[in-house]
Design an enzyme around this catalytic site. Sequence first.
Site, PDB file in Angstrom:
ATOM      1  N   ASP A   1       0.853  -1.227   0.205  1.00 49.24           N
ATOM      2  CA  ASP A   1      -0.012   0.045  -0.031  1.00 49.24           C
ATOM      3  C   ASP A   1       1.019   1.246   0.020  1.00 49.24           C
ATOM      4  OD1 ASP A   1       0.689  -0.497   2.609  1.00 49.24           O
ATOM      5  OD2 ASP A   1      -1.226  -0.449   3.374  1.00 49.24           O
TER       6      ASP A   1
ATOM      7  N   ASP B   1       3.223   1.029  13.456  1.00 42.41           N
ATOM      8  CA  ASP B   1       2.335  -0.205  13.153  1.00 42.41           C
ATOM      9  C   ASP B   1       3.012  -1.476  13.817  1.00 42.41           C
ATOM     10  OD1 ASP B   1       0.196   0.993  11.642  1.00 42.41           O
ATOM     11  OD2 ASP B   1       1.177   0.528   9.913  1.00 42.41           O
TER      12      ASP B   1
END
Length: 894
Positions: A76, A490
Site C-alpha cells: 500500500d 504499526d
Amino acid sequence: MRRPRLLAGLAGLALTGGLLAGALPAGAAEPDAAPARTQAAAASYSWKNVRVDGGGFVPGLVFNRTEKNLLYARTDIGGAYRWDQAGSAWVPLLDHIGWDDWGHTGVVSLASDTADPDRVYAAVGTYTNDWDPGTGAVLRSADRGATWQRADLPFKLGGNMPGRGMGERLAVDPHDNRILYLGAPSGNGLWRSTDSGATWAKVTSFTNPGGYQQDPTDTSGYNSDEQGIVWVTFDESTGGGTGAGATATKTIYVGVGDKENAVYRSTDAGATWTRLAGQPTGHLAHKGVLDAGNGYLYLAYSDTAGPYDGGKGKVYRYATATGEWKDITPVAEADTYHGFSGLTVDRQHPGTVMVSAYSSWWPDTQLFRTTDSGTTWTRAWDYSAYPTRSNRYTMDVSSVPWLTWGGDPAPPEQAPKLGWMTEALEIDPFDSDRMLYGTGATVYGTTELTRWDTNTNFTIRPMVKGLEETAVLDLVSPPSGAPLISALGDVGGFRHTDLGAVPPMMFTAPNFTSTTSLDYAETKPDVLVRSGHLDGGPRVAFSTDNGAHWFAGQEPAGVTGGGTVAAAADGGRFVWSPEGTAGVHAATGHGTSWTPSAGIPAGATVESDRVDPKTFYGFHGGTFYASADGGLTFTAKATGLPAKGNVRFKAVPGRKGDIWLAGGAPDAAYGLWHSTDGGATFTKVSGVDQADAVGFGKAAPNASYPALYSSAKIGGVRGIFRSTDAGATWVRVNDDAHQWGWTGATITGDPRVYGRVYVATNGRGIIYGDTSETGGGDGGTDPGTPPAGACKVAYRITNQWQGGFQADVTVTNTSATAWTGWTLGWTFPAGQTVGQMWNATPAGTGSAVTAKNAGWNGAVAAGGSASFGFTGSWTGSNPVPAVFTLGGATCSAA
C-alpha cells in the site's frame, strides 16, 4: 492492526520539491554562513535493508499465467516486488521513485502480461485526497520491473485508501496485449490503453463510476472518496490468438463500487457494457475470478470496502453461459461476522476454489476451500470444543519470530495468528501445492496445500524475505550495545544486534502500535526511553539493558499519543512532550512521576544535550527553547526559525550546546541551521536548499568532527548527503536508482562505523548504506585466535511455543586479557536444534552447536561481555544445556 498509513507527519508536508521561496524570517537566527560546496555525484556506496521481513499490508499478489514462478506483490505504501525463485526472496522494483513523486510508492494494482511475460504494469499513487499532492500514473516495464516508463494520469490513485485490497483494477488483454484497462476511483470511471500503457483514454460507454463511499461524512476525503471501478477480468476463451494477428478479447467483466450494480459485462471487446442481470445486491464485489474452462465467474462480496472492516459477506458463482447465479457462501449468513475478499482458483484443478474471511479479526482470519466448485467447503480451522481449536495447519514463524507479537493469548486466539486483512490469496497456477496470501504484516504461504484435502496437517511459513514494508519514525545508533534501535509505525520497533538478521521480537511490555520517538542516554547507552501510541496507555517505556527488555512508565493526565521524548546524557532525567493536553513534562528516575515543564508550549519537539545531563532543548512554531535544570523550566532562545512544515533537530554527541536543525516548507523558510551556543543563535547553512532530517556518525579518518548526514536538497539535487567537515562541503551518497520516495522522518549515522548511514523510509523499511572509502565498510575485524576458558555464560529462554523457542545467550570475559574473537560451544541435552541465529554465526551439526562472534562484537574487554540470540526447535522437552566451552575449556554458569 493495520491503520491508514499516513505516517511521519506526511499530512502536514508539502512534498513538492522546489527551491526555498522567500527570505528567512526575521528574528534571532543569524545570517547565512559561507556557501557550502556541493558534490552532486554519488559517493561509492552500497545499500541494503536492515532486515525486519515484512511489517506492512500486502493487498495484492499476482502470478503470471504463462510462466512458472513469475510472481509479483504490491504494497500500500512500500512499492512493488518481484519474486526471485532461486533466492526465495522478493526483489524491490520501485526504489528509483524520488522525493517529488513519493506518492508513487503506493501501488493500487499490478498486471503481468501473459502474452509477453517480460512486461509488467503498476498503477501507482498513494492518496486520492490532498494528502498526496501528485496525480496517479501507470508504470510500464518491458524487463520485469528492472526499468520503467511512466504514463501520468489526469486523476489520483489510492494505493493506501479504503478499498485497496479489492482488485485487480489493472488488467492486460490476454490476446491483444496492447490493450489494458484501468479502474479509476473518485468518479473517474473506466480507462483503456491501446498502446501498451503509453497513453490512456476514458471508456465513455461505461457509465457507472462506482459511487460507494466508506463514510460520506468524512471531511478529510479519505473515507468519503468514491471507490470507483475495482476489478477487471478478461474471459480468455473469447479472444483470438496472440501476437500480431490477435483479436481483442471479446468478453470482459468489471467490478464496480456500487452495492446495487456491482458487476458489468461487455461481449464486444469493450464497445458496450451491460449490468449482469439477476446479480445479488447489498454488497460490494471485492474480487471477480473467472474459471473460463468451466464457465464460472466466482465473486467474493463484503458489505464494506475494507481492508479493516466488514461485518457481512457472500460468495457467489455465476454461470457465464446460462446466466445462473448461485449462492455458494461457505457459512450461513447468520454466522457471518466478516466480509469475503481473498479469492483464487486452482488452475490445475479449476473446481478447487479458496476464499478468505478477510475481516475476521477475532479470534483469527479464516480460509475456506472447496474442491467441487462451491457445493461443499472445508475451513482452515474449526472448534473441536469451544474455545479449543483444531487447525488443519501448523504455523512455523521461526524465520520471522516476531510474528507472534510476543503474545500468549487465551484460546481461541493463537500466536501467531493465521492472519488478518487477508485480501490477497493466490494458488500458484502451475503448482496446486503452492499457495500464498498477504496479511497486515507479512506474506504467508505453503508448499503442501493439497494435504488440506486429505485431512493431513500442512505447514504455513512466512514467504516474505526481501519484502520490507515498515514506516520508520525514529532511529538511534548508540555508541555501544546494539548498532541500531528503531521506532516504527504499526509494529512498534526493534533492537537490531545484527543488521542482516530478523530480530526475535519487536518491543514489548508495552507493545506500542506505533513508536513515535526514541532516545538513549549518551554516556550510559544501556538506558533508553521510547514513547508511542497505545489505546488506553501506557505510552512511555524505559529500558536499562540497551533495549533488550522494557518496562512501562507512568504518564500524566491528558496524554493521547506518544509525541517526542528525550533522555538526559547520564540517563538520570527524562523530558516528554506527549500528544494531547498534558503538555511537556520532566521526570527523574524512570517515569514514576512527572512534573509539568514551564516556559515551553505543548506539542513542542524535545531533545537532550549529549554532554550536560541537565540541559534539554525544545522547538515549537519557529522558536527554540532550552532548559538548564533538567527540563523543569525552559527559556525561549532563537526565533526566526522555520514556523511552517516539519522541523527536526539533534544535538551533537560530545559537544555541549552544538545543535543542528533541519526542516521547513517549500513556500517558507526551509533548510539546515547550526548552533554552537545551546540554541541562543543559529546560522543557516547556505547552499542547502532544503533539509528534512539530520544525524551524526563516526568521523572520517583524520577528522575530529562527526560525519553529518541529511535527507536534503543541495545544489538543486534531492538525495541523501554526507559532510565530513562540519557542513562546509557535502557529497550525495545515494543515486537515482536508490531514492525510496520520502525519506524525511529521521536519519542517523553509525558512531562505530565510518560512512555507515541509516535512512528512514515511509514504507520501504530501514535502509543502510556502507561506503567503500578508506575507513568505511561493515566494521568487521579479524577475530584472531579464539580465547580459551575464563568465561561465564548466561543462557535464557525468552519465548517458547509448541515445537519452537527462542533464547538469549551472554558470554562474559572473566579473564584479565581482552578477547579479539570468541567461539562458544555446547550440546543440547534433549535433541534441540538451532534454526536462525543473530549476532553470531552458528556451526556444528544436530545438537552440537558452536556460535562464533559476528564481525562487530568479537572484541570483548576483560570483564566485558557479548550477547547473541537464536531460535530453535524442540520435541518432548527443552532443558538448558549443562556445559558451555570456549576454546576447549569449560565456562562457568552465570
